[in-house]
Design a protein around this motif. Sequence first.
Motif, PDB file in Angstrom:
ATOM      1  N   ASP A   9       5.836 -10.603  -8.071  1.00 25.80           N
ATOM      2  CA  ASP A   9       5.751 -11.557  -6.955  1.00 25.80           C
ATOM      3  C   ASP A   9       4.712 -11.113  -5.926  1.00 25.80           C
ATOM      4  O   ASP A   9       3.965 -11.937  -5.393  1.00 25.80           O
ATOM      5  CB  ASP A   9       7.108 -11.717  -6.276  1.00 25.80           C
ATOM      6  N   ILE A  10       4.660  -9.824  -5.648  1.00 30.02           N
ATOM      7  CA  ILE A  10       3.669  -9.295  -4.712  1.00 30.02           C
ATOM      8  C   ILE A  10       2.261  -9.543  -5.253  1.00 30.02           C
ATOM      9  O   ILE A  10       1.382 -10.022  -4.528  1.00 30.02           O
ATOM     10  CB  ILE A  10       3.900  -7.790  -4.452  1.00 30.02           C
ATOM     11  N   ALA A  24     -10.332  -7.634  -8.048  1.00 30.27           N
ATOM     12  CA  ALA A  24     -10.747  -6.238  -8.245  1.00 30.27           C
ATOM     13  C   ALA A  24     -11.165  -5.587  -6.932  1.00 30.27           C
ATOM     14  O   ALA A  24     -11.214  -4.363  -6.828  1.00 30.27           O
ATOM     15  CB  ALA A  24     -11.878  -6.160  -9.257  1.00 30.27           C
ATOM     16  N   GLY A  25     -11.450  -6.391  -5.918  1.00 29.23           N
ATOM     17  CA  GLY A  25     -11.843  -5.865  -4.621  1.00 29.23           C
ATOM     18  C   GLY A  25     -10.687  -5.550  -3.689  1.00 29.23           C
ATOM     19  O   GLY A  25     -10.899  -5.032  -2.593  1.00 29.23           O
ATOM     20  N   VAL A  26      -9.464  -5.836  -4.109  1.00 34.25           N
ATOM     21  CA  VAL A  26      -8.301  -5.517  -3.282  1.00 34.25           C
ATOM     22  C   VAL A  26      -8.060  -4.011  -3.355  1.00 34.25           C
ATOM     23  O   VAL A  26      -7.896  -3.452  -4.437  1.00 34.25           O
ATOM     24  CB  VAL A  26      -7.043  -6.286  -3.738  1.00 34.25           C
ATOM     25  N   ARG A  27      -8.066  -3.346  -2.204  1.00 34.26           N
ATOM     26  CA  ARG A  27      -7.868  -1.894  -2.148  1.00 34.26           C
ATOM     27  C   ARG A  27      -6.432  -1.518  -1.796  1.00 34.26           C
ATOM     28  O   ARG A  27      -5.866  -0.622  -2.391  1.00 34.26           O
ATOM     29  CB  ARG A  27      -8.820  -1.257  -1.128  1.00 34.26           C
ATOM     30  N   GLU A  28      -5.894  -2.199  -0.782  1.00 33.54           N
ATOM     31  CA  GLU A  28      -4.544  -1.877  -0.330  1.00 33.54           C
ATOM     32  C   GLU A  28      -3.742  -3.152  -0.133  1.00 33.54           C
ATOM     33  O   GLU A  28      -4.274  -4.149   0.357  1.00 33.54           O
ATOM     34  CB  GLU A  28      -4.563  -1.132   1.011  1.00 33.54           C
ATOM     35  N   ILE A  29      -2.486  -3.057  -0.490  1.00 32.65           N
ATOM     36  CA  ILE A  29      -1.519  -4.108  -0.176  1.00 32.65           C
ATOM     37  C   ILE A  29      -0.465  -3.413   0.666  1.00 32.65           C
ATOM     38  O   ILE A  29       0.245  -2.525   0.180  1.00 32.65           O
ATOM     39  CB  ILE A  29      -0.900  -4.704  -1.452  1.00 32.65           C
ATOM     40  N   ARG A  30      -0.428  -3.783   1.924  1.00 32.42           N
ATOM     41  CA  ARG A  30       0.481  -3.125   2.852  1.00 32.42           C
ATOM     42  C   ARG A  30       1.788  -3.899   2.947  1.00 32.42           C
ATOM     43  O   ARG A  30       1.787  -5.111   3.137  1.00 32.42           O
ATOM     44  CB  ARG A  30      -0.170  -2.992   4.223  1.00 32.42           C
ATOM     45  N   VAL A  63       0.745   0.323  -0.016  1.00 34.76           N
ATOM     46  CA  VAL A  63       0.959   1.211   1.125  1.00 34.76           C
ATOM     47  C   VAL A  63       2.228   0.694   1.785  1.00 34.76           C
ATOM     48  O   VAL A  63       2.259  -0.429   2.292  1.00 34.76           O
ATOM     49  CB  VAL A  63      -0.235   1.183   2.108  1.00 34.76           C
ATOM     50  N   ILE A  64       3.266   1.520   1.753  1.00 34.25           N
ATOM     51  CA  ILE A  64       4.595   1.051   2.156  1.00 34.25           C
ATOM     52  C   ILE A  64       5.044   1.764   3.429  1.00 34.25           C
ATOM     53  O   ILE A  64       5.031   2.985   3.498  1.00 34.25           O
ATOM     54  CB  ILE A  64       5.614   1.268   1.026  1.00 34.25           C
ATOM     55  N   ARG A  65       5.430   0.960   4.408  1.00 28.48           N
ATOM     56  CA  ARG A  65       5.998   1.475   5.653  1.00 28.48           C
ATOM     57  C   ARG A  65       7.476   1.117   5.660  1.00 28.48           C
ATOM     58  O   ARG A  65       7.846  -0.035   5.465  1.00 28.48           O
ATOM     59  CB  ARG A  65       5.301   0.849   6.865  1.00 28.48           C
ATOM     60  N   THR A 107       2.387  -7.306   4.727  1.00 30.69           N
ATOM     61  CA  THR A 107       1.839  -7.416   6.082  1.00 30.69           C
ATOM     62  C   THR A 107       0.317  -7.541   6.094  1.00 30.69           C
ATOM     63  O   THR A 107      -0.233  -8.176   6.989  1.00 30.69           O
ATOM     64  CB  THR A 107       2.263  -6.231   6.945  1.00 30.69           C
ATOM     65  N   ASP A 108      -0.365  -6.920   5.122  1.00 36.30           N
ATOM     66  CA  ASP A 108      -1.836  -6.951   5.085  1.00 36.30           C
ATOM     67  C   ASP A 108      -2.321  -6.818   3.659  1.00 36.30           C
ATOM     68  O   ASP A 108      -1.681  -6.163   2.825  1.00 36.30           O
ATOM     69  CB  ASP A 108      -2.449  -5.792   5.891  1.00 36.30           C
ATOM     70  N   ILE A 109      -3.484  -7.402   3.412  1.00 36.86           N
ATOM     71  CA  ILE A 109      -4.201  -7.233   2.136  1.00 36.86           C
ATOM     72  C   ILE A 109      -5.599  -6.783   2.515  1.00 36.86           C
ATOM     73  O   ILE A 109      -6.320  -7.515   3.198  1.00 36.86           O
ATOM     74  CB  ILE A 109      -4.245  -8.543   1.339  1.00 36.86           C
ATOM     75  N   LEU A 110      -5.984  -5.587   2.115  1.00 36.91           N
ATOM     76  CA  LEU A 110      -7.297  -5.068   2.446  1.00 36.91           C
ATOM     77  C   LEU A 110      -8.242  -5.209   1.270  1.00 36.91           C
ATOM     78  O   LEU A 110      -7.963  -4.739   0.164  1.00 36.91           O
ATOM     79  CB  LEU A 110      -7.211  -3.596   2.879  1.00 36.91           C
ATOM     80  N   LEU A 111      -9.397  -5.850   1.518  1.00 35.09           N
ATOM     81  CA  LEU A 111     -10.409  -6.086   0.486  1.00 35.09           C
ATOM     82  C   LEU A 111     -11.661  -5.258   0.781  1.00 35.09           C
ATOM     83  O   LEU A 111     -11.907  -4.876   1.931  1.00 35.09           O
ATOM     84  CB  LEU A 111     -10.814  -7.566   0.474  1.00 35.09           C
ATOM     85  N   ASP A 112     -12.453  -5.024  -0.252  1.00 39.62           N
ATOM     86  CA  ASP A 112     -13.783  -4.426  -0.054  1.00 39.62           C
ATOM     87  C   ASP A 112     -14.592  -5.313   0.858  1.00 39.62           C
ATOM     88  O   ASP A 112     -14.404  -6.533   0.897  1.00 39.62           O
ATOM     89  CB  ASP A 112     -14.528  -4.302  -1.387  1.00 39.62           C
ATOM     90  N   ASP A 113     -15.536  -4.725   1.545  1.00 40.21           N
ATOM     91  CA  ASP A 113     -16.443  -5.510   2.391  1.00 40.21           C
ATOM     92  C   ASP A 113     -17.376  -6.373   1.601  1.00 40.21           C
ATOM     93  O   ASP A 113     -17.755  -6.200   0.552  1.00 40.21           O
ATOM     94  CB  ASP A 113     -17.278  -4.579   3.289  1.00 40.21           C
TER      95      ASP A 113
END
Length: 113
Positions: A9-10, A24-30, A63-65, A107-113
Amino acid sequence: MHELSLAQDIAQLVLDHIPAGSAAGVREIRLTVNEHGNILVPSLEFCFEAIRGEYGLINSRLVIRMEPVQVTCVRCGAVSRVRIVYECTACGSQEVQAGQADDLRVTDILLDD
């Protein structure tokens, strides 16, 4: 193991919220996970590692908080973080109302620039 379906689901949620072709550019899924929820974090991480390639998220990691549970005391109105016993830390009353219901939030999805 419901962590496998959570991982799927995530991954799908991420794909639904990023530009097409950029998986492929997704680095982090917070994520934020309720510390008293029913999610086994090591199992979720393992399952995500196992399925991420199927979704094209080959370079991503979770990345889990951990988020503490908060309750509001019915007697005095104080908001408290709880450990194992659900009671107000201000007055000791166990007449409390849970303040958070989400076991997991992206909470966030971080992609490459």
